[in-house]
Design a protein around this motif. Structure first.
Motif, short mmCIF file in Angstrom:
data_model
loop_
_atom_site.label_atom_id
_atom_site.label_comp_id
_atom_site.label_asym_id
_atom_site.label_seq_id
_atom_site.Cartn_x
_atom_site.Cartn_y
_atom_site.Cartn_z
N ARG A 74 1.00 -1.04 0.05
CA ARG A 74 -0.27 0.04 0.04
C ARG A 74 0.93 1.51 0.10
NH1 ARG A 74 -5.36 -0.82 2.86
NH2 ARG A 74 -6.16 -2.62 1.77
N ASN A 75 2.38 1.35 0.95
CA ASN A 75 3.04 2.04 0.90
C ASN A 75 3.64 2.77 -0.63
OD1 ASN A 75 2.38 2.90 3.53
ND2 ASN A 75 4.40 1.56 4.39
N ALA A 76 3.80 1.88 -1.40
CA ALA A 76 4.46 1.37 -2.34
C ALA A 76 2.91 2.52 -3.35
CB ALA A 76 4.88 -0.09 -2.92
N MET A 77 2.65 1.91 -3.95
CA MET A 77 1.14 2.15 -4.15
C MET A 77 0.61 3.22 -3.96
SD MET A 77 -2.74 2.69 -4.25
CE MET A 77 -2.96 2.14 -3.10
N ASN A 78 0.42 3.95 -3.18
CA ASN A 78 0.21 5.22 -2.74
C ASN A 78 1.15 6.34 -3.15
OD1 ASN A 78 -2.04 4.62 -1.43
ND2 ASN A 78 -1.30 4.47 0.55
N ALA A 79 2.85 6.19 -2.74
CA ALA A 79 3.75 6.55 -3.11
C ALA A 79 3.72 6.87 -4.86
CB ALA A 79 5.45 6.05 -2.94
N THR A 80 3.69 5.70 -5.48
CA THR A 80 3.63 5.57 -7.17
C THR A 80 2.39 6.70 -7.86
OG1 THR A 80 4.54 3.72 -6.57
CG2 THR A 80 3.31 4.28 -9.16
N PHE A 81 1.40 6.88 -7.26
CA PHE A 81 0.27 7.86 -7.78
C PHE A 81 0.63 8.91 -7.27
CE2 PHE A 81 -1.82 3.09 -7.86
CZ PHE A 81 -1.93 3.50 -9.58
N PHE A 82 1.04 8.98 -6.50
CA PHE A 82 1.15 10.47 -5.83
C PHE A 82 2.17 11.39 -6.52
CE2 PHE A 82 4.25 13.79 -2.91
CZ PHE A 82 3.55 14.52 -2.84
N PHE A 83 3.65 10.70 -6.87
CA PHE A 83 4.85 11.36 -7.33
C PHE A 83 3.59 11.17 -9.06
CE2 PHE A 83 7.39 9.70 -4.23
CZ PHE A 83 7.63 11.37 -3.15
N SER A 84 3.40 10.26 -9.69
CA SER A 84 3.46 10.38 -10.87
C SER A 84 1.88 10.85 -11.31
CB SER A 84 2.64 8.81 -11.57
OG SER A 84 1.88 8.42 -10.71
N ILE A 85 1.09 11.34 -10.21
CA ILE A 85 -0.19 11.55 -10.65
C ILE A 85 0.48 13.74 -10.45
CG2 ILE A 85 -2.86 12.45 -10.30
CD1 ILE A 85 -2.37 9.91 -12.05
N THR A 86 0.62 13.98 -8.92
CA THR A 86 0.39 15.24 -8.28
C THR A 86 1.47 15.13 -9.23
OG1 THR A 86 -0.62 14.24 -6.49
CG2 THR A 86 0.27 16.27 -6.30
N LEU A 87 2.77 15.11 -8.60
CA LEU A 87 3.92 15.76 -8.99
C LEU A 87 4.30 15.89 -10.48
CD1 LEU A 87 6.39 15.03 -6.56
CD2 LEU A 87 4.71 16.44 -6.85
N CYS A 88 4.24 14.54 -11.11
CA CYS A 88 4.61 14.99 -12.54
C CYS A 88 2.95 15.83 -13.76
CB CYS A 88 5.08 12.92 -13.40
SG CYS A 88 6.26 12.74 -12.40
N ILE A 89 1.76 14.88 -13.61
CA ILE A 89 0.98 15.62 -14.36
C ILE A 89 0.29 16.87 -13.94
CG2 ILE A 89 -1.70 14.97 -15.04
CD1 ILE A 89 -0.91 11.94 -15.15
N VAL A 90 0.06 17.07 -12.52
CA VAL A 90 -0.95 18.67 -11.99
C VAL A 90 0.53 19.36 -11.63
CG1 VAL A 90 -1.45 19.64 -9.89
CG2 VAL A 90 -2.87 17.45 -10.94
N PHE A 91 1.34 19.26 -11.44
CA PHE A 91 2.19 20.67 -11.13
C PHE A 91 3.04 20.07 -12.91
CE2 PHE A 91 2.74 19.63 -6.33
CZ PHE A 91 2.03 20.64 -6.20
N GLY A 92 3.15 19.42 -13.34
CA GLY A 92 4.60 19.05 -15.38
C GLY A 92 3.67 20.38 -15.89
N GLY A 93 2.01 20.00 -15.78
CA GLY A 93 1.54 20.78 -16.87
C GLY A 93 1.27 22.13 -16.73
N PHE A 94 1.37 22.86 -14.89
CA PHE A 94 1.76 23.85 -14.73
C PHE A 94 2.59 24.37 -15.31
CE2 PHE A 94 2.75 26.79 -11.68
CZ PHE A 94 1.79 28.06 -11.48
N VAL A 95 4.00 24.24 -15.13
CA VAL A 95 5.00 24.12 -15.93
C VAL A 95 4.92 24.35 -17.00
CG1 VAL A 95 7.62 24.08 -15.65
CG2 VAL A 95 6.46 23.76 -13.57
N TRP A 96 4.51 23.69 -18.10
CA TRP A 96 4.73 23.38 -19.15
C TRP A 96 3.64 25.19 -19.75
CZ3 TRP A 96 0.19 21.80 -22.62
CH2 TRP A 96 1.17 22.10 -23.38
#
Length: 152
Positions: A74-96
């Motif tokens: 569960r920890n690995a799943m939560n960390a993976t989805f946090f980094f991939s969705i929140t950081l990459c997609i949300v913040f990556g889209g904002f920066v782009w």
């Protein structure tokens, strides 16, 4: 389309059975057996002993990150989805979206419009045939070219 026709025929058949029989046919189960499994009355508890730990599995399905520890999975799943969705997609889209124009496309378009306005006000043609003054261009003579193939 055929599935819709079969569904309509089935519902018509059920209605006709309900009208012909005096008994009412119940189509929906209302039991509260939410945790019912196929043939098992109690949840599965299986202990596996490894070198240093004992793991107890109780109706646990792994997310695919760790097959031995539910907490680590569960920890690995939560960390993976946090980094991939929140950081990459949300913040990556904002920066782009707010990244400056590195290739200067906006600047080139503004310069083009300013040049067109300048040429219109001076009465010049919008596109000049001689972009560079022909007297400044030094072309080789026919003797210097010799047998060189010229592709236009």
């Amino acid at each position: 389309m055929a599935a819709v026709v079969r569904m309509a025929q089935r519902s018509a058949l059920v209605r006709s059975m309900m009208l012909s029989n005096s008994k009412c046919i119940r189509l929906i189960s209302t039991s509260k057996k939410n945790r019912e499994t196929a043939g098992l009355a109690e949840p599965i508890e299986k202990s596996e002993t490894t070198e240093s730990t004992t793991v107890t599995k109780k109706n646990w399905v792994s997310y695919g990150f760790d097959f031995k520890s539910e907490e680590a999975d569960r920890n690995a799943m939560n960390a993976t989805f946090f980094f991939s969705i929140t950081l990459c997609i949300v913040f990556g889209g904002f920066v782009w979206a707010y990244y400056p124009d590195v290739l200067l496309r906006d600047w080139a378009q503004r310069e083009g419009y300013l040049e067109l306005r300048r040429r219109e006000t001076q009465g010049l043609p919008l596109i000049d045939r001689n972009l560079i003054d022909p007297s400044k261009i030094n072309l080789p003579s026919d003797e210097e070219l010799g047998d060189t193939e010229i592709i236009i």
